[in-house]
Motif scaffolding. Structure first.
Motif, mmCIF file in Angstrom:
data_model
loop_
_atom_site.group_PDB
_atom_site.id
_atom_site.type_symbol
_atom_site.label_atom_id
_atom_site.label_comp_id
_atom_site.label_asym_id
_atom_site.label_seq_id
_atom_site.Cartn_x
_atom_site.Cartn_y
_atom_site.Cartn_z
ATOM 1 N N GLY A 277 50.691 18.971 -73.804
ATOM 2 C CA GLY A 277 50.293 19.212 -75.189
ATOM 3 C C GLY A 277 50.579 17.409 -75.614
ATOM 4 O O GLY A 277 51.465 17.028 -74.807
ATOM 5 N N PRO A 278 50.087 16.534 -76.522
ATOM 6 C CA PRO A 278 50.017 15.411 -75.958
ATOM 7 C C PRO A 278 50.821 15.279 -77.503
ATOM 8 O O PRO A 278 51.201 15.403 -78.052
ATOM 9 N N ARG A 279 51.037 14.255 -77.332
ATOM 10 C CA ARG A 279 52.691 13.191 -78.680
ATOM 11 C C ARG A 279 51.698 13.038 -79.215
ATOM 12 O O ARG A 279 52.661 13.222 -80.592
ATOM 13 N N ARG A 280 50.477 12.481 -79.862
ATOM 14 C CA ARG A 280 49.895 12.333 -80.753
ATOM 15 C C ARG A 280 48.265 12.644 -80.502
ATOM 16 O O ARG A 280 48.086 12.888 -79.742
ATOM 17 N N LEU A 281 47.328 12.896 -81.672
ATOM 18 C CA LEU A 281 46.168 13.308 -81.729
ATOM 19 C C LEU A 281 45.014 12.755 -82.854
ATOM 20 O O LEU A 281 46.344 11.660 -84.027
ATOM 21 N N LEU A 282 43.917 12.672 -82.607
ATOM 22 C CA LEU A 282 43.392 11.495 -83.245
ATOM 23 C C LEU A 282 43.228 12.283 -84.667
ATOM 24 O O LEU A 282 42.530 13.723 -84.271
ATOM 25 N N TRP A 283 43.084 11.702 -85.508
ATOM 26 C CA TRP A 283 42.422 12.496 -87.075
ATOM 27 C C TRP A 283 41.551 11.680 -87.838
ATOM 28 O O TRP A 283 41.383 10.864 -87.888
ATOM 29 N N GLY A 284 40.998 12.638 -88.297
ATOM 30 C CA GLY A 284 39.624 11.619 -89.539
ATOM 31 C C GLY A 284 41.105 12.255 -90.556
ATOM 32 O O GLY A 284 41.738 12.280 -91.106
ATOM 33 N N ILE A 285 40.667 10.527 -91.568
ATOM 34 C CA ILE A 285 41.247 10.246 -92.565
ATOM 35 C C ILE A 285 39.878 10.210 -94.121
ATOM 36 O O ILE A 285 38.863 9.898 -93.612
ATOM 37 N N GLU A 286 40.215 11.015 -94.783
ATOM 38 C CA GLU A 286 39.525 10.599 -96.366
ATOM 39 C C GLU A 286 40.197 9.673 -97.408
ATOM 40 O O GLU A 286 41.658 10.517 -97.758
ATOM 41 N N ALA A 287 40.188 8.904 -97.681
ATOM 42 C CA ALA A 287 40.980 8.459 -99.155
ATOM 43 C C ALA A 287 41.053 9.361 -100.208
ATOM 44 O O ALA A 287 40.015 8.781 -101.090
ATOM 45 N N LEU A 288 41.862 8.835 -101.233
ATOM 46 C CA LEU A 288 42.185 10.163 -102.093
ATOM 47 C C LEU A 288 41.920 9.558 -103.530
ATOM 48 O O LEU A 288 42.131 9.796 -104.692
ATOM 49 N N ASP A 289 42.195 7.945 -103.619
ATOM 50 C CA ASP A 289 41.819 7.177 -103.877
ATOM 51 C C ASP A 289 41.029 6.057 -103.476
ATOM 52 O O ASP A 289 40.767 6.071 -103.185
ATOM 53 N N ARG A 290 41.480 5.191 -103.971
ATOM 54 C CA ARG A 290 39.862 3.914 -104.199
ATOM 55 C C ARG A 290 40.472 2.893 -102.924
ATOM 56 O O ARG A 290 39.974 1.577 -102.293
ATOM 57 N N GLY A 291 41.944 3.186 -101.947
ATOM 58 C CA GLY A 291 41.856 2.774 -100.834
ATOM 59 C C GLY A 291 41.103 2.298 -99.873
ATOM 60 O O GLY A 291 39.976 3.761 -99.687
ATOM 61 N N ILE A 292 41.328 1.422 -98.493
ATOM 62 C CA ILE A 292 40.154 1.767 -97.522
ATOM 63 C C ILE A 292 40.961 1.522 -96.895
ATOM 64 O O ILE A 292 41.106 0.414 -96.386
ATOM 65 N N PRO A 293 40.975 2.320 -95.508
ATOM 66 C CA PRO A 293 41.780 2.592 -94.194
ATOM 67 C C PRO A 293 41.168 1.224 -93.051
ATOM 68 O O PRO A 293 40.420 1.070 -93.232
ATOM 69 N N ARG A 294 42.294 0.923 -93.278
ATOM 70 C CA ARG A 294 41.626 -0.471 -91.273
ATOM 71 C C ARG A 294 42.439 0.066 -90.815
ATOM 72 O O ARG A 294 43.712 0.501 -90.734
ATOM 73 N N ALA A 295 42.172 -0.722 -89.285
ATOM 74 C CA ALA A 295 42.889 0.041 -88.403
ATOM 75 C C ALA A 295 43.682 -1.013 -88.482
ATOM 76 O O ALA A 295 44.370 -1.859 -88.741
ATOM 77 N N HIS A 296 45.204 -0.617 -87.457
ATOM 78 C CA HIS A 296 46.528 -0.903 -87.731
ATOM 79 C C HIS A 296 47.240 -1.170 -89.299
ATOM 80 O O HIS A 296 49.039 -0.903 -88.892
ATOM 81 N N MET A 297 47.037 0.401 -89.481
ATOM 82 C CA MET A 297 47.521 0.711 -91.209
ATOM 83 C C MET A 297 48.127 1.570 -90.835
ATOM 84 O O MET A 297 48.185 2.544 -89.964
ATOM 85 N N THR A 298 49.810 1.887 -90.989
ATOM 86 C CA THR A 298 50.804 2.118 -90.646
ATOM 87 C C THR A 298 50.216 4.536 -91.771
ATOM 88 O O THR A 298 50.155 3.910 -92.547
ATOM 89 N N VAL A 299 50.123 4.934 -90.879
ATOM 90 C CA VAL A 299 49.893 6.817 -91.888
ATOM 91 C C VAL A 299 51.864 7.054 -92.432
ATOM 92 O O VAL A 299 52.857 7.091 -91.463
ATOM 93 N N LEU A 300 51.806 7.174 -93.033
ATOM 94 C CA LEU A 300 53.588 8.110 -93.947
ATOM 95 C C LEU A 300 53.356 9.220 -93.843
ATOM 96 O O LEU A 300 52.803 9.344 -95.390
ATOM 97 N N ARG A 301 54.661 9.764 -93.876
ATOM 98 C CA ARG A 301 54.351 10.964 -94.940
ATOM 99 C C ARG A 301 55.922 11.128 -95.519
ATOM 100 O O ARG A 301 57.162 10.770 -94.895
ATOM 101 N N GLY A 302 55.637 11.047 -96.524
ATOM 102 C CA GLY A 302 56.903 10.694 -97.434
ATOM 103 C C GLY A 302 57.607 9.201 -96.825
ATOM 104 O O GLY A 302 56.506 8.545 -97.450
ATOM 105 N N ASP A 303 58.642 8.664 -96.585
ATOM 106 C CA ASP A 303 58.667 7.954 -96.223
ATOM 107 C C ASP A 303 58.504 7.432 -94.704
ATOM 108 O O ASP A 303 59.469 6.380 -93.940
#
Length: 363
Positions: A277-303
């Protein structure tokens, strides 16, 4: 010393069209054109027809008795799943399962395979194949000998039909024809999610074909629109969503692996990762506000950091920010979960989804 950028055969056509240029894999290629821009070029492909010069893509020929069997023992996908006249997406893997490159293999016959790797990785793919080739099999780089035009969009077939170019073959198959005396390989492939064709033509004949396609009504499109189009489909880009550090198991590209083949580069490492089983998986992400994802941004769950964006952009079709991100499987995050991006210290809400972000029309 930095090597000078290569220019495609159509460079002066792009200059005349007011192209803005950027470096791609050692080539100076059109990013977008005057009078259009990314949004109009993107819309042309989704709604009508556009043409891209993608001649920076590599080209290599593998020939000799048993050439297809040799390539099949090296690259990840099972080349025996297709026959002469068909093409296949496949991967060149390192021993650790990382991706040296993703490429398209054209099977001309048992003894003749044509490869289209990514520009920056062509030399390495050719080097690896040459080093492994047995006596009697030649691997020849043909990077600058051929140009590649991608005609993409709902009206692509009608446009090419009007030029007398064959279009009625199946997806991931190709036909060989002539146009204005030049040999042209017409493959039902593309990187946009739309019905389309990639035309491989000798570089010195590319001007005639380009001019005809543009005069017939295709909008010239640059590589910026190609990137927004491929991101909307969730198609991976090597160097971002696939790399020596990102395996096909992690990138959900296992469909391009011939798991039952007895041999291909990186097989043992990949089988072990799949089993564990892989330690990480590729997911699609879609913004829920006006933000635009860019490469190397950190994804957070809580803090807690749980991943990193690999590709991100504004979707001209959906009118929201979208992207791809590698998410730690130990985090437990999955489809539909709302998480956040760290945008220079500001939090931007996103949702994990499964691409594509728009309906595919490739077939």
């Amino acid at each position: 010393m930095t090597q000078p950028l290569r220019h495609p055969a159509l460079y002066h056509r792009h200059v005349a069209l007011g192209a803005k240029f950027a470096a791609f894999g050692g080539w100076e290629m059109p990013l977008e054109y005057a009078g259009g821009g990314v949004l109009k070029e993107h819309a042309a492909v989704r709604e009508d027809v556009g043409v891209f010069d993608v001649s920076h893509l590599g080209k290599a020929r593998v020939r000799g008795r048993g050439a297809a069997a040799f390539v099949n023992a090296c690259l990840s996908n099972d080349l025996d799943r297709i026959t002469a006249g068909q093409a296949q997406y496949t991967l060149c893997l390192a021993d650790n399962g990382g991706v040296v490159d993703d490429l398209i293999a054209y099977r001309f016959g048992d003894d003749d395979v044509f490869l289209i790797p990514n520009a920056a990785n062509t030399a390495e793919v050719v080097r690896l194949l040459t080093a492994a080739a047995p006596t009697g099999i030649s691997v020849v780089e043909q990077h600058e000998i051929f140009a590649v035009l991608a005609v993409q969009g709902p009206r692509s077939a009608a446009l090419l039909d009007g030029l007398g170019v064959p279009t009625d073959h199946d997806y991931m198959s190709f036909a060989v024809t002539t146009y204005a005396g030049a040999d042209v390989v017409v493959c039902r492939t593309g990187y946009t999610g739309e019905h389309g064709y990639e035309l491989v033509v000798p570089s010195h004949d590319a001007h005639t074909l380009w001019d005809a396609v543009v005069e017939a009504g295709a909008r010239p499109c640059g590589l910026a629109a190609r990137d927004t189009l491929r991101t909307e489909m969730g198609y991976p880009l090597h160097g971002q969503d696939l790399s020596l550090e990102i395996t096909p198991v992690q990138a959900r590209s296992g469909w391009a692996v011939g798991w039952n083949k007895p041999e291909f580069w990186g097989r043992e490492a990949l089988l072990a990762e799949k089993a564990a089983g892989p330690r990480r998986l590729l997911w699609g992400i879609e913004a829920l506000d006006r933000g635009i994802p860019r490469a190397h941004m950190t994804v957070l769950r809580g803090d807690t950091p749980i991943g990193e964006v690999t590709s991100g952009t504004f979707s001209p079709t959906r009118r929201v920010g979208i992207g791809l991100a590698l998410i730690d499987t130990a985090s437990g995050a999955g489809e539909g979960d709302e998480v956040a991006l760290d945008v220079r210290g500001r939090r931007s809400a996103i949702r994990l989804v499964k691409p594509p972000f728009v309906k595919s029309s490739v077939r």
